[in-house]
Enzyme design. Structure first.
Site, PDB file in Angstrom:
ATOM      1  N   CYS A   5     -60.207  34.865  16.695  1.00  0.00           N
ATOM      2  CA  CYS A   5     -60.134  33.870  15.778  1.00  0.00           C
ATOM      3  C   CYS A   5     -58.381  33.638  15.396  1.00  0.00           C
ATOM      4  O   CYS A   5     -57.773  32.811  15.670  1.00  0.00           O
ATOM      5  CB  CYS A   5     -60.917  33.379  14.710  1.00  0.00           C
ATOM      6  N   ASN A  82     -70.759  41.824  26.861  1.00  0.00           N
ATOM      7  CA  ASN A  82     -71.699  42.868  25.825  1.00  0.00           C
ATOM      8  C   ASN A  82     -72.076  41.917  24.575  1.00  0.00           C
ATOM      9  O   ASN A  82     -71.351  41.359  23.825  1.00  0.00           O
ATOM     10  CB  ASN A  82     -70.614  43.908  25.538  1.00  0.00           C
ATOM     11  N   HIS A  95     -66.930  37.223  24.158  1.00  0.00           N
ATOM     12  CA  HIS A  95     -66.023  37.129  25.176  1.00  0.00           C
ATOM     13  C   HIS A  95     -66.749  37.404  26.366  1.00  0.00           C
ATOM     14  O   HIS A  95     -67.592  38.354  26.530  1.00  0.00           O
ATOM     15  CB  HIS A  95     -64.834  38.028  24.420  1.00  0.00           C
TER      16      HIS A  95
HETATM   17  P1  5GP Z   1     -66.560  44.447  23.584  1.00  0.00           P
HETATM   18  O1  5GP Z   1     -66.323  46.043  23.307  1.00  0.00           O
HETATM   19  O2  5GP Z   1     -66.542  43.804  22.270  1.00  0.00           O
HETATM   20  O3  5GP Z   1     -67.030  43.814  24.560  1.00  0.00           O
HETATM   21  O4  5GP Z   1     -64.753  44.193  23.946  1.00  0.00           O
HETATM   22  C1  5GP Z   1     -63.723  44.176  23.165  1.00  0.00           C
HETATM   23  C2  5GP Z   1     -62.697  44.014  23.762  1.00  0.00           C
HETATM   24  O5  5GP Z   1     -61.403  43.416  23.174  1.00  0.00           O
HETATM   25  C3  5GP Z   1     -62.206  45.561  24.255  1.00  0.00           C
HETATM   26  O6  5GP Z   1     -61.795  45.481  25.751  1.00  0.00           O
HETATM   27  C4  5GP Z   1     -60.686  45.655  23.419  1.00  0.00           C
HETATM   28  O7  5GP Z   1     -59.844  46.509  24.125  1.00  0.00           O
HETATM   29  C5  5GP Z   1     -60.378  44.244  23.267  1.00  0.00           C
HETATM   30  N1  5GP Z   1     -59.395  43.936  22.301  1.00  0.00           N
HETATM   31  C6  5GP Z   1     -59.570  44.339  21.020  1.00  0.00           C
HETATM   32  N2  5GP Z   1     -58.556  43.885  20.077  1.00  0.00           N
HETATM   33  C7  5GP Z   1     -57.768  43.238  21.068  1.00  0.00           C
HETATM   34  C8  5GP Z   1     -56.554  42.404  20.596  1.00  0.00           C
HETATM   35  O8  5GP Z   1     -56.169  42.247  19.501  1.00  0.00           O
HETATM   36  N3  5GP Z   1     -55.871  42.076  21.741  1.00  0.00           N
HETATM   37  C9  5GP Z   1     -56.569  42.205  22.863  1.00  0.00           C
HETATM   38  N4  5GP Z   1     -55.754  41.443  23.787  1.00  0.00           N
HETATM   39  N5  5GP Z   1     -57.580  42.718  23.234  1.00  0.00           N
HETATM   40  C10 5GP Z   1     -58.244  43.214  22.365  1.00  0.00           C
HETATM   41 ZN    ZN Z   2     -63.795  34.484  15.836  1.00  0.00          ZN
END
Ligand code: 5GP
Ligand code: ZN
Length: 117
Positions: A5, A82, A95
């Site tokens: 957000c 995920n 996402h």
């Molecule tokens: P999840 O494990 O929740 O499916 O993926 C979260 C993703 O968000 C990870 O691949 C991580 O590298 C990415 N991520 C986390 N924080 C940030 C951020 O502040 N900026 C960006 N661009 N990616 C982020």
């Molecule tokens: Zn959010």
């Protein structure tokens, strides 16, 4: 406010690929592939399980536009979301991961329950 957000609000900077009224696509900060882009809805939704069919219908053409812009429509890509703890979801704002730019491995299950995949 959750971290994604804050990206929507511009409070945290991101390397944007594409944006419309409902979604933003930006490069993942810690890429797992040569191209690793995240697509998020601008309105906070925890996870895919909470995502409506109507919103998914809007997400589909946006994701396809992103993959075309990146040239992945020609070479191929993986689209992943995920969902929840066992799915390895770390950021609780829905996402979609778009992974591409090279041949991807296919490996999911981790037999150590404490470790993410
Ligand atoms: P999840 O494990 O929740 O499916 O993926 C979260 C993703 O968000 C990870 O691949 C991580 O590298 C990415 N991520 C986390 N924080 C940030 C951020 O502040 N900026 C960006 N661009 N990616 C982020
Ligand atoms: Zn959010």
């Amino acid at each position: 406010m959750c971290i994604f957000c804050k990206i929507v609000d511009g409070e945290i900077p991101s390397n944007k690929v594409l944006e419309n009224d409902d979604f933003i696509a930006f490069h993942d900060i810690n890429p797992s592939a040569p191209v690793h882009v995240l697509v998020i809805p601008k309105k906070h939704i925890d996870c895919f399980q909470e995502f409506s069919a109507e919103d998914m219908a809007k997400a589909t053409p946006f994701i396809q536009e992103v993959t075309s812009k990146l040239g992945l429509d020609k070479t191929g890509y993986r689209l992943v979301t995920n969902n929840g703890s066992d799915g390895g979801q770390e950021v609780l704002h829905l996402h979609f991961h778009i992974l591409g730019g090279g041949k991807l491995k296919w490996n999911h299950y981790h037999d150590d329950p404490k470790k993410a995949i």
